[in-house]
Design a protein around this motif. Structure first.
Motif, PDB file in Angstrom:
ATOM      1  N   THR A 152       0.838  -1.195   0.000  1.00 29.88           N
ATOM      2  CA  THR A 152       0.000   0.000   0.000  1.00 29.88           C
ATOM      3  C   THR A 152       0.874   1.246   0.000  1.00 29.88           C
ATOM      4  OG1 THR A 152      -1.618  -1.198   1.347  1.00 29.88           O
ATOM      5  CG2 THR A 152      -1.879   1.193   1.178  1.00 29.88           C
ATOM      6  N   LEU A 153       0.485   2.228  -0.787  1.00 29.76           N
ATOM      7  CA  LEU A 153       1.158   3.524  -0.782  1.00 29.76           C
ATOM      8  C   LEU A 153       0.712   4.276   0.471  1.00 29.76           C
ATOM      9  CD1 LEU A 153       2.885   5.598  -2.448  1.00 29.76           C
ATOM     10  CD2 LEU A 153       0.724   6.408  -3.393  1.00 29.76           C
ATOM     11  N   THR A 154       1.650   4.630   1.337  1.00 35.82           N
ATOM     12  CA  THR A 154       1.291   5.275   2.602  1.00 35.82           C
ATOM     13  C   THR A 154       1.698   6.739   2.668  1.00 35.82           C
ATOM     14  OG1 THR A 154       3.374   4.607   3.667  1.00 35.82           O
ATOM     15  CG2 THR A 154       1.500   3.086   3.841  1.00 35.82           C
ATOM     16  N   GLU A 155       2.506   7.196   1.718  1.00 33.16           N
ATOM     17  CA  GLU A 155       2.987   8.571   1.783  1.00 33.16           C
ATOM     18  C   GLU A 155       3.449   9.035   0.407  1.00 33.16           C
ATOM     19  OE1 GLU A 155       6.867  10.423   3.871  1.00 33.16           O
ATOM     20  OE2 GLU A 155       5.465   9.459   5.280  1.00 33.16           O
ATOM     21  N   VAL A 156       3.109  10.270   0.041  1.00 36.28           N
ATOM     22  CA  VAL A 156       3.582  10.884  -1.203  1.00 36.28           C
ATOM     23  C   VAL A 156       4.128  12.270  -0.883  1.00 36.28           C
ATOM     24  CG1 VAL A 156       2.907  11.844  -3.447  1.00 36.28           C
ATOM     25  CG2 VAL A 156       2.022   9.623  -2.735  1.00 36.28           C
ATOM     26  N   GLY A 157       5.371  12.505  -1.222  1.00 35.19           N
ATOM     27  CA  GLY A 157       5.967  13.815  -0.984  1.00 35.19           C
ATOM     28  C   GLY A 157       5.947  14.226   0.466  1.00 35.19           C
ATOM     29  N   GLY A 158       6.052  13.254   1.385  1.00 39.54           N
ATOM     30  CA  GLY A 158       6.053  13.553   2.800  1.00 39.54           C
ATOM     31  C   GLY A 158       4.674  13.686   3.413  1.00 39.54           C
ATOM     32  N   LEU A 159       3.618  13.500   2.637  1.00 41.65           N
ATOM     33  CA  LEU A 159       2.248  13.643   3.124  1.00 41.65           C
ATOM     34  C   LEU A 159       1.516  12.303   3.081  1.00 41.65           C
ATOM     35  CD1 LEU A 159       1.284  16.963   1.279  1.00 41.65           C
ATOM     36  CD2 LEU A 159       2.011  16.708   3.655  1.00 41.65           C
ATOM     37  N   PRO A 160       0.751  11.976   4.130  1.00 35.35           N
ATOM     38  CA  PRO A 160       0.008  10.707   4.129  1.00 35.35           C
ATOM     39  C   PRO A 160      -1.146  10.695   3.139  1.00 35.35           C
ATOM     40  CG  PRO A 160      -0.489  12.003   6.096  1.00 35.35           C
ATOM     41  CD  PRO A 160       0.638  12.698   5.405  1.00 35.35           C
ATOM     42  N   LEU A 166       0.560  14.895  -4.401  1.00 37.49           N
ATOM     43  CA  LEU A 166       0.643  15.129  -5.843  1.00 37.49           C
ATOM     44  C   LEU A 166       0.343  16.577  -6.191  1.00 37.49           C
ATOM     45  CD1 LEU A 166      -0.998  11.961  -7.431  1.00 37.49           C
ATOM     46  CD2 LEU A 166       1.379  12.684  -7.610  1.00 37.49           C
ATOM     47  N   GLU A 167      -0.657  17.139  -5.546  1.00 39.37           N
ATOM     48  CA  GLU A 167      -1.015  18.531  -5.810  1.00 39.37           C
ATOM     49  C   GLU A 167       0.138  19.464  -5.471  1.00 39.37           C
ATOM     50  OE1 GLU A 167      -4.546  19.191  -3.583  1.00 39.37           O
ATOM     51  OE2 GLU A 167      -5.835  18.045  -4.952  1.00 39.37           O
ATOM     52  N   ALA A 168       0.839  19.170  -4.368  1.00 43.96           N
ATOM     53  CA  ALA A 168       1.985  19.985  -3.978  1.00 43.96           C
ATOM     54  C   ALA A 168       3.105  19.876  -5.014  1.00 43.96           C
ATOM     55  CB  ALA A 168       2.496  19.555  -2.604  1.00 43.96           C
ATOM     56  N   ALA A 169       3.290  18.654  -5.556  1.00 43.42           N
ATOM     57  CA  ALA A 169       4.328  18.452  -6.573  1.00 43.42           C
ATOM     58  C   ALA A 169       3.979  19.194  -7.863  1.00 43.42           C
ATOM     59  CB  ALA A 169       4.505  16.963  -6.850  1.00 43.42           C
ATOM     60  N   ILE A 170       2.708  19.143  -8.246  1.00 46.22           N
ATOM     61  CA  ILE A 170       2.265  19.829  -9.463  1.00 46.22           C
ATOM     62  C   ILE A 170       2.434  21.334  -9.307  1.00 46.22           C
ATOM     63  CG2 ILE A 170       0.250  20.342 -10.895  1.00 46.22           C
ATOM     64  CD1 ILE A 170      -0.718  17.463 -10.242  1.00 46.22           C
ATOM     65  N   ALA A 171       2.103  21.842  -8.111  1.00 46.84           N
ATOM     66  CA  ALA A 171       2.244  23.272  -7.850  1.00 46.84           C
ATOM     67  C   ALA A 171       3.706  23.701  -7.915  1.00 46.84           C
ATOM     68  CB  ALA A 171       1.651  23.619  -6.491  1.00 46.84           C
ATOM     69  N   ALA A 172       4.606  22.821  -7.447  1.00 44.46           N
ATOM     70  CA  ALA A 172       6.037  23.127  -7.455  1.00 44.46           C
ATOM     71  C   ALA A 172       6.681  22.813  -8.797  1.00 44.46           C
ATOM     72  CB  ALA A 172       6.738  22.338  -6.354  1.00 44.46           C
TER      73      ALA A 172
END
Length: 331
Positions: A152-160, A166-172
């Motif tokens: 299971t994916l439990t975290e993306v970019g430091g966020l659970p 993903l939204e933070a990555a797209i914004a950056a």
């Protein structure tokens, strides 16, 4: 090299933009029911197309070339091919001058004298995880219905919350990494050996065959370094080996103890980021700015869970065969 396992032996081959990628699996017990349809659910989970993944679309249909007759494995090596049809090799021509930071471009050229297929990462590409997923489908059958392998994916970019990561990555306008946890339930007590063939070392060996994996921990993992002994020790509750806690992650002394096997992996950010970077221009000898073109995942971790299940199943199937807990004829 390109092989893993002692009895359940997996050999991967192919390049990202070559005619195909594929896998040859030796040691598959005879009599396992196996058709193309058996592979499709896990292959579908690995496919691109979801938010944050590469726009490259491939059919990813497995073509079984050997080792299966009358929809059952024969005991001979199983060979499976996946065709590459949606390639854009021109995206990579200029990269011969600009080895991409975080990629194998620079080291591959030095190791193979410039003869390597550099298109799409060649033999180093995540495209070859198709082979691992295919091998994992067979490995899961060897483990049997009583053993479940679930990642299971439990975290993306430091966020659970993966969506927020993903939204933070797209914004950056940059790529991100993630954490994936795998839990295996139903394993018998006694799999694995002390030291070099421990369950942890066997699984870790397989796990690091997945491109972008940078770390692994079992049970409490690195948090164990901050715990006291009495906190970390798992009290044994009954003769089945059940413990009150599972800080060991289901493995003690390198051997399964009957509790769920639990481990997590760290997945690095995709090296092909949309951001401008600096790297050496091989032709000019100068460090220059450049940006990576082509089609890439924003977050590789999104597609890792099914691959992680596959390599865990591969390692455990090999241990089951070594322990004679699985026979050469499937029952």
């Amino acid at each position: 090299m390109n092989s893993f396992g002692r009895l359940f032996r997996v050999n991967v081959f192919g390049e990202s933009h070559g005619a195909s990628v594929g896998v040859n699996i030796d040691g598959v017990p005879a009599g396992i029911p196996l058709t193309q349809e058996d592979f499709l659910p896990d292959l579908e989970r690995r496919k691109a197309g979801a938010k944050g993944t590469t726009p490259r679309k491939e059919e990813d249909l497995p073509f079984i070339k050997s080792g299966v007759f009358n929809d059952h494995t024969t005991g001979a090596p199983v060979t499976i091919l996946f065709e590459n049809n949606n390639t854009r090799s021109t995206d990579y021509e200029k990269l011969r001058e600009f080895p991409r930071p975080g990629h194998a471009d620079f080291v591959a050229t030095h190791k193979f004298g410039g003869f390597e297929d550099y298109r799409g990462g060649g033999h180093f590409s995540g495209r070859l995880t198709l082979n691992l997923v295919a091998a994992g489908v067979i490995a899961k059958k060897i483990l049997g219905a009583g053993i479940s392998v679930k990642a299971t994916l439990t975290e993306v970019g430091g966020l659970p919350d993966a969506e927020k990561g993903l939204e933070a990555a797209i914004a950056a306008k940059d790529s991100v990494g993630g954490i994936v946890e795998c839990v295996v339930e139903g394993l018998p007590i006694g799999l694995g050996e002390p030291f070099f063939d421990s369950v942890e070392s066997t699984i870790a060996h397989a796990v690091f065959s997945i491109p972008a994996i940078k770390g692994i921990e079992f049970g409490a993992g690195f948090a164990a370094a901050k715990m006291k002994g009495v906190e970390h020790n798992d009290a044994i509750l009954d003769a089945s080996g059940k413990t009150a806690t599972n800080h060991a992650g289901g493995v003690v002394g390198g051997i399964t103890n009957g509790n769920p096997l639990v481990f997590r992996v760290a997945v690095k950010p995709t090296s092909s980021t949309p951001k401008e970077q600096h790297t050496l221009n091989i032709k000019s000898g100068e460090v220059e700015s450049f940006s990576v073109k082509g089609r890439h995942d924003l977050c590789i971790a999104l597609r890792v869970p099914v691959v992680l299940e596959a390599v865990a199943a591969m390692a455990l199937a090999d241990l089951m065969l070594l322990e004679h807990r699985a026979g050469r004829v499937w029952k």
